[in-house]
Write an enzyme that holds these catalytic residues in place. Structure first.
Site, PDB file in Angstrom:
ATOM      1  N   LYS A 178       0.829  -1.208   0.000  1.00 22.05           N
ATOM      2  CA  LYS A 178       0.000   0.000   0.000  1.00 22.05           C
ATOM      3  C   LYS A 178       0.867   1.264   0.000  1.00 22.05           C
ATOM      4  O   LYS A 178       1.564   1.548   0.975  1.00 22.05           O
ATOM      5  CB  LYS A 178      -0.899   0.049   1.249  1.00 22.05           C
ATOM      6  CG  LYS A 178      -1.886   1.228   1.176  1.00 22.05           C
ATOM      7  CD  LYS A 178      -2.445   1.651   2.518  1.00 22.05           C
ATOM      8  CE  LYS A 178      -1.661   2.733   3.182  1.00 22.05           C
ATOM      9  NZ  LYS A 178      -1.739   4.050   2.539  1.00 22.05           N
ATOM     10  N   GLY A 229       7.668   5.308   7.408  1.00 21.39           N
ATOM     11  CA  GLY A 229       6.891   6.533   7.580  1.00 21.39           C
ATOM     12  C   GLY A 229       7.318   7.252   8.841  1.00 21.39           C
ATOM     13  O   GLY A 229       8.450   7.090   9.308  1.00 21.39           O
ATOM     14  N   SER A 230       6.406   8.030   9.399  1.00 19.07           N
ATOM     15  CA  SER A 230       6.761   8.884  10.536  1.00 19.07           C
ATOM     16  C   SER A 230       6.803   8.092  11.845  1.00 19.07           C
ATOM     17  O   SER A 230       6.195   7.027  11.960  1.00 19.07           O
ATOM     18  CB  SER A 230       5.746  10.014  10.645  1.00 19.07           C
ATOM     19  OG  SER A 230       4.467   9.460  10.889  1.00 19.07           O
ATOM     20  N   ALA A 232       5.356   8.931  14.623  1.00 17.64           N
ATOM     21  CA  ALA A 232       4.019   8.908  15.248  1.00 17.64           C
ATOM     22  C   ALA A 232       3.187   7.757  14.684  1.00 17.64           C
ATOM     23  O   ALA A 232       2.566   6.995  15.442  1.00 17.64           O
ATOM     24  CB  ALA A 232       3.318  10.247  15.012  1.00 17.64           C
ATOM     25  N   THR A 233       3.186   7.602  13.356  1.00 20.84           N
ATOM     26  CA  THR A 233       2.412   6.506  12.764  1.00 20.84           C
ATOM     27  C   THR A 233       3.057   5.168  13.090  1.00 20.84           C
ATOM     28  O   THR A 233       2.361   4.176  13.342  1.00 20.84           O
ATOM     29  CB  THR A 233       2.283   6.684  11.234  1.00 20.84           C
ATOM     30  OG1 THR A 233       1.866   8.013  10.958  1.00 20.84           O
ATOM     31  CG2 THR A 233       1.271   5.722  10.649  1.00 20.84           C
ATOM     32  N   GLY A 234       4.384   5.123  13.106  1.00 23.09           N
ATOM     33  CA  GLY A 234       5.089   3.880  13.439  1.00 23.09           C
ATOM     34  C   GLY A 234       4.666   3.341  14.798  1.00 23.09           C
ATOM     35  O   GLY A 234       4.493   2.128  14.970  1.00 23.09           O
ATOM     36  N   GLU A 382      12.042  16.677  13.511  1.00 24.43           N
ATOM     37  CA  GLU A 382      12.416  16.312  12.142  1.00 24.43           C
ATOM     38  C   GLU A 382      11.701  17.279  11.209  1.00 24.43           C
ATOM     39  O   GLU A 382      10.472  17.224  11.065  1.00 24.43           O
ATOM     40  CB  GLU A 382      11.967  14.880  11.816  1.00 24.43           C
ATOM     41  CG  GLU A 382      12.358  14.514  10.397  1.00 24.43           C
ATOM     42  CD  GLU A 382      11.789  13.195   9.884  1.00 24.43           C
ATOM     43  OE1 GLU A 382      10.607  12.900  10.136  1.00 24.43           O
ATOM     44  OE2 GLU A 382      12.534  12.479   9.202  1.00 24.43           O
TER      45      GLU A 382
HETATM   46  P1  NAD Z   1       3.155   8.784   7.511  1.00 23.10           P
HETATM   47  O1  NAD Z   1       3.552   8.054   8.738  1.00 23.10           O
HETATM   48  O2  NAD Z   1       2.201   9.889   7.607  1.00 23.10           O
HETATM   49  O3  NAD Z   1       2.529   7.781   6.423  1.00 23.10           O
HETATM   50  C1  NAD Z   1       3.232   6.662   5.932  1.00 23.10           C
HETATM   51  C2  NAD Z   1       2.249   5.620   5.439  1.00 23.10           C
HETATM   52  O4  NAD Z   1       1.481   5.141   6.541  1.00 23.10           O
HETATM   53  C3  NAD Z   1       1.242   6.103   4.407  1.00 23.10           C
HETATM   54  O5  NAD Z   1       1.069   5.079   3.435  1.00 23.10           O
HETATM   55  C4  NAD Z   1      -0.029   6.272   5.235  1.00 23.10           C
HETATM   56  O6  NAD Z   1      -1.212   6.153   4.472  1.00 23.10           O
HETATM   57  C5  NAD Z   1       0.098   5.136   6.220  1.00 23.10           C
HETATM   58  N1  NAD Z   1      -0.646   5.312   7.481  1.00 23.10           N
HETATM   59  C6  NAD Z   1      -1.064   6.458   8.067  1.00 23.10           C
HETATM   60  N2  NAD Z   1      -1.695   6.191   9.242  1.00 23.10           N
HETATM   61  C7  NAD Z   1      -1.627   4.856   9.415  1.00 23.10           C
HETATM   62  C8  NAD Z   1      -2.036   3.975  10.450  1.00 23.10           C
HETATM   63  N3  NAD Z   1      -2.671   4.412  11.559  1.00 23.10           N
HETATM   64  N4  NAD Z   1      -1.788   2.650  10.329  1.00 23.10           N
HETATM   65  C9  NAD Z   1      -1.123   2.169   9.237  1.00 23.10           C
HETATM   66  N5  NAD Z   1      -0.712   2.960   8.215  1.00 23.10           N
HETATM   67  C10 NAD Z   1      -0.949   4.292   8.306  1.00 23.10           C
HETATM   68  O7  NAD Z   1       4.551   9.253   6.876  1.00 23.10           O
HETATM   69  P2  NAD Z   1       4.786  10.202   5.612  1.00 23.10           P
HETATM   70  O8  NAD Z   1       4.455  11.596   6.008  1.00 23.10           O
HETATM   71  O9  NAD Z   1       4.129   9.597   4.420  1.00 23.10           O
HETATM   72  O10 NAD Z   1       6.361  10.043   5.398  1.00 23.10           O
HETATM   73  C11 NAD Z   1       7.321  10.875   5.952  1.00 23.10           C
HETATM   74  C12 NAD Z   1       8.019  10.211   7.117  1.00 23.10           C
HETATM   75  O11 NAD Z   1       8.595   8.965   6.704  1.00 23.10           O
HETATM   76  C13 NAD Z   1       9.182  11.010   7.655  1.00 23.10           C
HETATM   77  O12 NAD Z   1       9.151  10.993   9.065  1.00 23.10           O
HETATM   78  C14 NAD Z   1      10.396  10.251   7.145  1.00 23.10           C
HETATM   79  O13 NAD Z   1      11.578  10.458   7.898  1.00 23.10           O
HETATM   80  C15 NAD Z   1       9.925   8.859   7.205  1.00 23.10           C
HETATM   81  N6  NAD Z   1      10.743   7.985   6.343  1.00 23.10           N
HETATM   82  C16 NAD Z   1      11.566   7.049   6.914  1.00 23.10           C
HETATM   83  C17 NAD Z   1      12.397   6.275   6.113  1.00 23.10           C
HETATM   84  C18 NAD Z   1      13.345   5.239   6.688  1.00 23.10           C
HETATM   85  O14 NAD Z   1      13.814   4.392   5.939  1.00 23.10           O
HETATM   86  N7  NAD Z   1      13.651   5.271   7.967  1.00 23.10           N
HETATM   87  C19 NAD Z   1      12.367   6.448   4.734  1.00 23.10           C
HETATM   88  C20 NAD Z   1      11.530   7.428   4.197  1.00 23.10           C
HETATM   89  C21 NAD Z   1      10.716   8.183   5.012  1.00 23.10           C
END
Ligand code: NAD
Length: 479
Positions: A178, A229-230, A232-234, A382
């Site tokens: 996804k 991802g972020s 917070a979501t992680g 960040e």
């Molecule tokens: P995000 O956490 O907002 O979203 C990431 C994904 O998670 C999206 O597909 C979103 O639809 C999904 N999502 C949102 N809420 C969810 C939930 N409750 N349960 C499951 N999935 C959910 O992140 P973003 O704004 O898309 O990306 C930017 C962030 O990603 C930055 O913090 C960046 O540092 C991080 N990032 C990390 C790496 C790494 O390898 N460590 C690489 C790239 C980006």
């Protein structure tokens, strides 16, 4: 607000991939071109019932896929990377339109994803013999987990999909992928390519919003979530996955420090440090987000970085002269604009940037800030955008303490002409990857991931591949 481009037809040639078939949905996502701030494409968004069918298909496809050899699965992955290279230009243009990055960097992202895919399928996961004598034979084997749900962000959608995707497939798992709702299009095209390569159900690609991601993390038919991802979501993903004790890999945000020692040539390092800070307009998890400069080279380093910032060409990624594209979405743009306002209010000095250009598009110039407190938002958070603080230090112990004084721990770097000393300092950074005289270098053979709140587990290398497998000990008593 984004407006519909009334005069230009929307691109709608996108489909979900479920059980080997391309599908539409009555729900859809509108996708904005961040260089224009207008909608340019519309794609289907999966309903819950489509997720159910994708999970069922993946579970059906899993046993036969797991039974195939690593060599067989590697061949299909290599076919995928050949196809990606063959379609590189059309995919890169779509990636630039949805993500904003300059075309050359979109090409590089696809190329790098293909190269890393080829690299990963060259890694062997042998059975490990732990003991073998007259009495006993004990071995450690690894077997595929089952169905892996992969959830990706918007900053590098192709590369960040391919890493976990190839890891999961090569090790014998079926996949539900996804992408972010901001950048679903290139990933859906990846699905179309994979339709002709992998058996039905082995890979399913579902575009959808955050709620679809949440449904995946709760689903009892999914055995592992690989989330990028972020932070917070992680944390939400980890909490949700605990109900079914899913395996989880989390690749999260960073606040990477670069410590620049007094023995560098400021001109020479400025170019590299600028690129590692501002590539993709700072929207890189492992971009340099704090620059700690020794007082003896502080002034010339600032001047050299400012020269780079003034030279950098900001514009539409489709324009071949562009070096820095727009911020990817309105939410992130508003966040950075707010951060600039806060940083101004705190009395910091802007060496470059700081003014907000008039629209259209989510453009911000590369912005360099000095005279800023360690406890300011820009230093603590960040930023994930084109604004970076330069902080002065006189004692390397103080620089290390400040560099490590964060809940993030993705990566960091040390810049010096004394590489031995540089390696010693780098080893004291509390991060997943510490570089010397470089930043952002990764490879299929080298594990990547975050310390502290920057993640859980590692991607790439045998270590990363094994996280898509369950270790199983087979212990035989011979007599
Ligand atoms: P995000 O956490 O907002 O979203 C990431 C994904 O998670 C999206 O597909 C979103 O639809 C999904 N999502 C949102 N809420 C969810 C939930 N409750 N349960 C499951 N999935 C959910 O992140 P973003 O704004 O898309 O990306 C930017 C962030 O990603 C930055 O913090 C960046 O540092 C991080 N990032 C990390 C790496 C790494 O390898 N460590 C690489 C790239 C980006």
């Amino acid at each position: 607000m984004a407006q519909r481009a009334d005069t230009v037809a929307l691109r709608t040639d996108f489909s979900l991939l479920i059980d080997g078939m391309l599908e539409q949905s009555e729900q859809f996502l509108d996708v904005i071109d961040p260089a224009l701030g207008t909608i340019f494409a519309r794609c289907p968004a999966a309903r819950s019932s489509q997720l159910e069918r994708a999970v069922a298909a993946a579970r059906r496809a899993f046993p036969a896929w797991r039974a195939r050899s690593f060599a067989d699965r590697a061949e299909l992955v290599k076919r995928l990377s050949r196809e990606l290279r063959g379609k590189q230009n059309e995919l890169a243009e779509l990636l630039t339109r949805e993500q904003g990055k300059p075309l050359a960097q979109s090409v590089a992202e696809i190329d790098r994803g293909a190269a890393q895919s080829d690299g990963m399928v060259g890694i062997e996961i042998p059975v490990e013999v732990l003991a073998d004598d007259d009495d006993k034979h004990i071995e450690l084997r690894y077997r595929a987990l089952g169905v892996v749900g992969i959830i990706t962000p918007w900053n590098a959608p192709v590369n960040l999909a391919l890493g976990p995707l190839v890891s999961a497939l090569y090790t014998g798992n079926a996949v539900i992928l996804k992408p972010s709702p901001y950048t679903p299009l290139t990933t859906l095209k990846l699905g179309e390519i994979m339709q002709d390569i992998f058996p039905a159900g082995v890979v399913n690609v579902l575009a959808g919003g955050d709620e679809l991601g949440a449904e995946m993390t709760q689903h009892s038919g999914i055995d592992k979530i690989s989330f990028t991802g972020s932070v917070a979501t992680g944390k939400k993903v980890l909490a949700s996955a605990s109900a079914t004790l899913k395996r989880v890999t989390l690749e999260l945000g960073g606040n990477d420090p670069a410590i620049v020692m007094g023995d560098v040539d400021p001109q020479a390092v400025a170019k590299k440090i600028f690129f590692a800070s501002f590539v993709n307009s700072g929207q890189v998890c492992m971009a340099i987000k704090r620059i700690y400069a020794h007082e003896s080279i502080y002034e010339p380093l600032c001047a050299a970085l400012v020269a780079e910032a003034k030279k950098a060409k900001v514009g539409n990624g489709l324009d071949s002269a562009t070096e820095l594209g727009p911020v990817q979405n309105k939410m992130q743009y508003d966040k950075i604009v707010g951060l600039i306002a806060d940083t101004k209010k705190a009395g910091a000095k802007f060496l470059a940037g700081g003014d907000i250009p008039a629209g259209p598009g989510y453009f911000l110039p590369p912005t360099l800030v000095t005279d800023i407190a360690d406890d300011s938002r820009l230093v603590q958070e960040e930023q994930f955008g084109p604004i970076v603080p330069i902080l002065k230090f006189s004692d390397v112990e103080d620089a290390l303490r400040r560099a490590n004084d964060t809940r993030y721990g993705l990566s960091g770097s040390v810049w010096t002409s004394d590489v031995q000393r540089g390696a010693e300092i780098a080893a004291r950074l509390e991060v997943g990857t510490a570089w010397v005289n470089q930043h952002r270098t990764t490879s299929a053979f080298v594990p990547f991931g975050g310390a502290k709140e920057s993640g859980l587990g590692r991607q790439y290398s045998a270590l990363g591949l094994k996280s898509y497998m369950e270790p199983e000990v087979v212990s035989v008593l011979k007599r």
